[in-house]
Design a protein around this motif. Structure first.
Motif, PDB file in Angstrom:
ATOM      1  N   PRO A 158       0.803  -1.239   0.000  1.00 53.63           N
ATOM      2  CA  PRO A 158       0.000   0.000   0.000  1.00 53.63           C
ATOM      3  C   PRO A 158       0.830   1.281   0.000  1.00 53.63           C
ATOM      4  CG  PRO A 158      -0.926  -1.602   1.522  1.00 53.63           C
ATOM      5  CD  PRO A 158       0.364  -2.178   1.040  1.00 53.63           C
ATOM      6  N   GLU A 159       1.936   1.296   0.773  1.00 49.72           N
ATOM      7  CA  GLU A 159       2.735   2.533   0.841  1.00 49.72           C
ATOM      8  C   GLU A 159       3.388   2.846  -0.502  1.00 49.72           C
ATOM      9  OE1 GLU A 159       5.234  -0.858   2.605  1.00 49.72           O
ATOM     10  OE2 GLU A 159       3.176  -0.095   2.752  1.00 49.72           O
ATOM     11  N   ARG A 160       3.721   1.809  -1.284  1.00 50.55           N
ATOM     12  CA  ARG A 160       4.294   2.048  -2.604  1.00 50.55           C
ATOM     13  C   ARG A 160       3.226   2.598  -3.545  1.00 50.55           C
ATOM     14  NH1 ARG A 160       8.170  -2.142  -5.960  1.00 50.55           N
ATOM     15  NH2 ARG A 160       9.818  -1.099  -4.814  1.00 50.55           N
ATOM     16  N   TRP A 161       2.011   2.040  -3.483  1.00 55.72           N
ATOM     17  CA  TRP A 161       0.910   2.579  -4.292  1.00 55.72           C
ATOM     18  C   TRP A 161       0.643   4.036  -3.927  1.00 55.72           C
ATOM     19  CZ3 TRP A 161      -0.627   0.920  -8.685  1.00 55.72           C
ATOM     20  CH2 TRP A 161      -0.694  -0.436  -8.989  1.00 55.72           C
ATOM     21  N   ALA A 162       0.681   4.342  -2.615  1.00 52.75           N
ATOM     22  CA  ALA A 162       0.416   5.721  -2.168  1.00 52.75           C
ATOM     23  C   ALA A 162       1.476   6.673  -2.716  1.00 52.75           C
ATOM     24  CB  ALA A 162       0.391   5.774  -0.640  1.00 52.75           C
ATOM     25  N   GLY A 163       2.750   6.250  -2.659  1.00 48.70           N
ATOM     26  CA  GLY A 163       3.825   7.097  -3.173  1.00 48.70           C
ATOM     27  C   GLY A 163       3.699   7.328  -4.669  1.00 48.70           C
ATOM     28  N   PHE A 164       3.411   6.261  -5.421  1.00 53.72           N
ATOM     29  CA  PHE A 164       3.245   6.402  -6.868  1.00 53.72           C
ATOM     30  C   PHE A 164       2.035   7.278  -7.192  1.00 53.72           C
ATOM     31  CE2 PHE A 164       6.373   3.138  -7.515  1.00 53.72           C
ATOM     32  CZ  PHE A 164       6.819   3.334  -8.814  1.00 53.72           C
ATOM     33  N   ALA A 165       0.944   7.116  -6.422  1.00 57.56           N
ATOM     34  CA  ALA A 165      -0.260   7.933  -6.671  1.00 57.56           C
ATOM     35  C   ALA A 165       0.056   9.415  -6.513  1.00 57.56           C
ATOM     36  CB  ALA A 165      -1.383   7.514  -5.721  1.00 57.56           C
ATOM     37  N   LEU A 166       0.860   9.754  -5.506  1.00 59.84           N
ATOM     38  CA  LEU A 166       1.238  11.155  -5.305  1.00 59.84           C
ATOM     39  C   LEU A 166       2.117  11.656  -6.459  1.00 59.84           C
ATOM     40  CD1 LEU A 166       1.979  11.217  -1.457  1.00 59.84           C
ATOM     41  CD2 LEU A 166       0.180  12.482  -2.655  1.00 59.84           C
ATOM     42  N   VAL A 167       3.031  10.819  -6.905  1.00 58.51           N
ATOM     43  CA  VAL A 167       3.886  11.210  -8.046  1.00 58.51           C
ATOM     44  C   VAL A 167       3.039  11.444  -9.285  1.00 58.51           C
ATOM     45  CG1 VAL A 167       5.661  10.392  -9.649  1.00 58.51           C
ATOM     46  CG2 VAL A 167       5.973  10.098  -7.191  1.00 58.51           C
ATOM     47  N   TRP A 168       2.082  10.554  -9.543  1.00 55.94           N
ATOM     48  CA  TRP A 168       1.211  10.713 -10.714  1.00 55.94           C
ATOM     49  C   TRP A 168       0.346  11.971 -10.590  1.00 55.94           C
ATOM     50  CZ3 TRP A 168      -0.220   4.877 -10.154  1.00 55.94           C
ATOM     51  CH2 TRP A 168       0.829   4.116 -10.688  1.00 55.94           C
ATOM     52  N   LEU A 169      -0.077  12.286  -9.361  1.00 60.07           N
ATOM     53  CA  LEU A 169      -0.843  13.526  -9.141  1.00 60.07           C
ATOM     54  C   LEU A 169       0.023  14.742  -9.462  1.00 60.07           C
ATOM     55  CD1 LEU A 169      -3.393  14.985  -8.113  1.00 60.07           C
ATOM     56  CD2 LEU A 169      -2.462  14.788  -5.791  1.00 60.07           C
ATOM     57  N   ALA A 170       1.279  14.698  -9.020  1.00 57.65           N
ATOM     58  CA  ALA A 170       2.200  15.811  -9.292  1.00 57.65           C
ATOM     59  C   ALA A 170       2.425  15.970 -10.793  1.00 57.65           C
ATOM     60  CB  ALA A 170       3.532  15.569  -8.579  1.00 57.65           C
ATOM     61  N   LEU A 171       2.602  14.858 -11.506  1.00 56.99           N
ATOM     62  CA  LEU A 171       2.822  14.923 -12.952  1.00 56.99           C
ATOM     63  C   LEU A 171       1.576  15.397 -13.689  1.00 56.99           C
ATOM     64  CD1 LEU A 171       4.914  11.672 -13.532  1.00 56.99           C
ATOM     65  CD2 LEU A 171       5.728  14.030 -13.410  1.00 56.99           C
ATOM     66  N   THR A 172       0.399  15.041 -13.173  1.00 52.96           N
ATOM     67  CA  THR A 172      -0.850  15.538 -13.771  1.00 52.96           C
ATOM     68  C   THR A 172      -0.918  17.060 -13.667  1.00 52.96           C
ATOM     69  OG1 THR A 172      -1.992  13.482 -13.211  1.00 52.96           O
ATOM     70  CG2 THR A 172      -3.362  15.406 -13.680  1.00 52.96           C
ATOM     71  N   ALA A 173      -0.575  17.589 -12.482  1.00 51.81           N
ATOM     72  CA  ALA A 173      -0.576  19.048 -12.284  1.00 51.81           C
ATOM     73  C   ALA A 173       0.449  19.706 -13.206  1.00 51.81           C
ATOM     74  CB  ALA A 173      -0.263  19.375 -10.828  1.00 51.81           C
ATOM     75  N   LEU A 174       1.606  19.080 -13.343  1.00 49.11           N
ATOM     76  CA  LEU A 174       2.668  19.625 -14.179  1.00 49.11           C
ATOM     77  C   LEU A 174       2.254  19.633 -15.652  1.00 49.11           C
ATOM     78  CD1 LEU A 174       5.542  20.605 -13.453  1.00 49.11           C
ATOM     79  CD2 LEU A 174       6.370  18.345 -14.128  1.00 49.11           C
ATOM     80  N   THR A 175       1.639  18.536 -16.097  1.00 51.83           N
ATOM     81  CA  THR A 175       1.207  18.428 -17.498  1.00 51.83           C
ATOM     82  C   THR A 175       0.097  19.420 -17.809  1.00 51.83           C
ATOM     83  OG1 THR A 175       1.789  16.079 -17.476  1.00 51.83           O
ATOM     84  CG2 THR A 175       0.342  16.834 -19.241  1.00 51.83           C
ATOM     85  N   TRP A 176      -0.867  19.527 -16.890  1.00 53.98           N
ATOM     86  CA  TRP A 176      -1.970  20.481 -17.079  1.00 53.98           C
ATOM     87  C   TRP A 176      -1.427  21.902 -17.191  1.00 53.98           C
ATOM     88  CZ3 TRP A 176      -3.315  24.369 -13.502  1.00 53.98           C
ATOM     89  CH2 TRP A 176      -4.459  25.093 -13.835  1.00 53.98           C
ATOM     90  N   ASP A 177      -0.484  22.251 -16.332  1.00 54.84           N
ATOM     91  CA  ASP A 177       0.094  23.594 -16.370  1.00 54.84           C
ATOM     92  C   ASP A 177       0.865  23.830 -17.670  1.00 54.84           C
ATOM     93  OD1 ASP A 177       1.020  26.153 -14.966  1.00 54.84           O
ATOM     94  OD2 ASP A 177       2.930  25.177 -15.421  1.00 54.84           O
ATOM     95  N   ALA A 178       1.613  22.811 -18.122  1.00 57.18           N
ATOM     96  CA  ALA A 178       2.388  22.960 -19.360  1.00 57.18           C
ATOM     97  C   ALA A 178       1.481  23.145 -20.567  1.00 57.18           C
ATOM     98  CB  ALA A 178       3.284  21.738 -19.556  1.00 57.18           C
ATOM     99  N   LEU A 179       0.397  22.358 -20.632  1.00 56.47           N
ATOM    100  CA  LEU A 179      -0.536  22.476 -21.752  1.00 56.47           C
ATOM    101  C   LEU A 179      -1.253  23.827 -21.728  1.00 56.47           C
ATOM    102  CD1 LEU A 179      -2.068  18.882 -21.778  1.00 56.47           C
ATOM    103  CD2 LEU A 179      -0.450  19.856 -23.413  1.00 56.47           C
TER     104      LEU A 179
END
Length: 320
Positions: free
Chosen positions: A268-289
């Motif tokens: 679970p802790e690995r899924w939680a860490g990856f989920a946060l990374v994917w959330l950060a990349l989503t914010a980054l991609t949205w801002d770039a677009l």
């Protein structure tokens, strides 16, 4: 604006480059029983051989003479070669040690590390969404560190080494093939010396496990150079924003291979860490677009305004 045919070709090259980088974890285990350092040394030697042949066919050597007359660039290339050696070697070791998922995390967080380095080293100013993404990424590393009982050092080393490599490449401003040739030229002699030393001890696997193993070790040059050639072809045909989106293909493929093909554990802790990374990349991609769209709209508006203020040519007066 690129013609539609060029744009389609660029996308195909981009998918090919990032697809190959994403599927490369399937290749390194084929080279066992060779160890990670031996594989790394072969990768350096065969990459130079292959790139040298390509440049020889193209008769493209003028850049080398110019480079040799620039000590600062030579020093940067030496540093770049050292940094990418760490990156390549650790990645090969991680894959062959059953840590593909953690290796993929390194390339997921690489854009966040690149942004953070831009702030710290280049004094760049971030937009609010970028600060948010970096903050979420930092939280993800903390979650993973607490879950593992130690920082995810493989991921962090891969991310920081590749971000540093990218920063040096930006300063060098060399083409992909030229840069790879220069870097592997720096790596070549130490790599060849290591392989000769390994052979003298009777510990080399090259030639000791049949022709297939020899061919696979030699193919490390192709595995290194071919995606880079495709990436270079894509970079001149598609916008940078499109390449930015395509870059996530590689770690996604690596992650899926780690979970579904290599059957690595995902507590679970690995899924939680990856989920946060994917959330950060989503914010980054949205801002770039959003920023790219805003910049395009502004460029169109300025072009229209400039056209409007240009006085029309006076019509010729009628002859008397």
């Amino acid at each position: 604006m690129k013609p539609s045919g060029e744009g389609r070709a660029g996308l195909i090259y981009g998918f090919a480059a990032y697809g190959m980088w994403g599927l490369v974890p399937l290749f390194w285990p084929l080279l066992k029983p060779a160890g990670a350092v031996e594989i790394l040394a072969h990768r350096m030697v065969w990459s130079l051989v292959l790139v040298g042949l390509v440049l020889l066919v193209m008769r493209h050597w003028a850049w080398a003479g110019e480079l040799l007359r620039q000590p600062r660039k030579l020093a940067l290339i030496t540093v770049a070669a050292a940094v990418i050696t760490v990156n390549w070697g650790l990645y090969i070791w991680a894959v062959n040690s059953g840590q593909v998922v953690e290796a993929s995390l390194g390339y997921f967080i690489n854009p966040l590390v690149t942004i953070a380095m831009g702030v710290l080293l280049l004094k760049e100013r971030l937009r609010p969404a970028q600060w948010t993404a970096v903050g979420i990424g930092f939280a993800a590393v903390l979650v993973l560190a607490i879950g593992y009982g130690q920082p995810p050092w493989i991921s962090l080393t891969l991310a920081f080494s590749f971000a540093t490599y990218g920063l040096i490449k930006k300063k060098l401003n060399l083409g992909g093939l030229e840069s790879l040739a220069a870097e592997t030229a720096v790596q070549f002699l130490p790599a060849l010396a290591y392989l000769l030393w390994l052979g003298s001890r009777g510990d080399a696997t090259f030639g000791a496990h049949g022709g297939g193993h020899v061919a696979l070790l030699a193919a490390t040059g192709v595995v290194t150079a071919l995606p880079l050639v495709c990436f270079g072809a894509a970079a001149i045909r598609v916008p940078l924003s499109t390449l930015g989106l395509l870059q996530y293909m590689a770690p996604v493929f690596q992650f899926l291979l780690g979970v579904w093909y290599f059957h690595e554990e995902m507590p679970p802790e690995r899924w939680a860490g990856f989920a946060l990374v994917w959330l950060a990349l989503t914010a980054l991609t949205w801002d770039a677009l959003r920023t790219a769209r805003k910049n395009r709209a502004q460029a169109v508006r300025l072009a229209k305004e400039a056209k409007a203020v240009v006085p029309s040519s006076p019509s010729p007066e009628p002859a008397a």
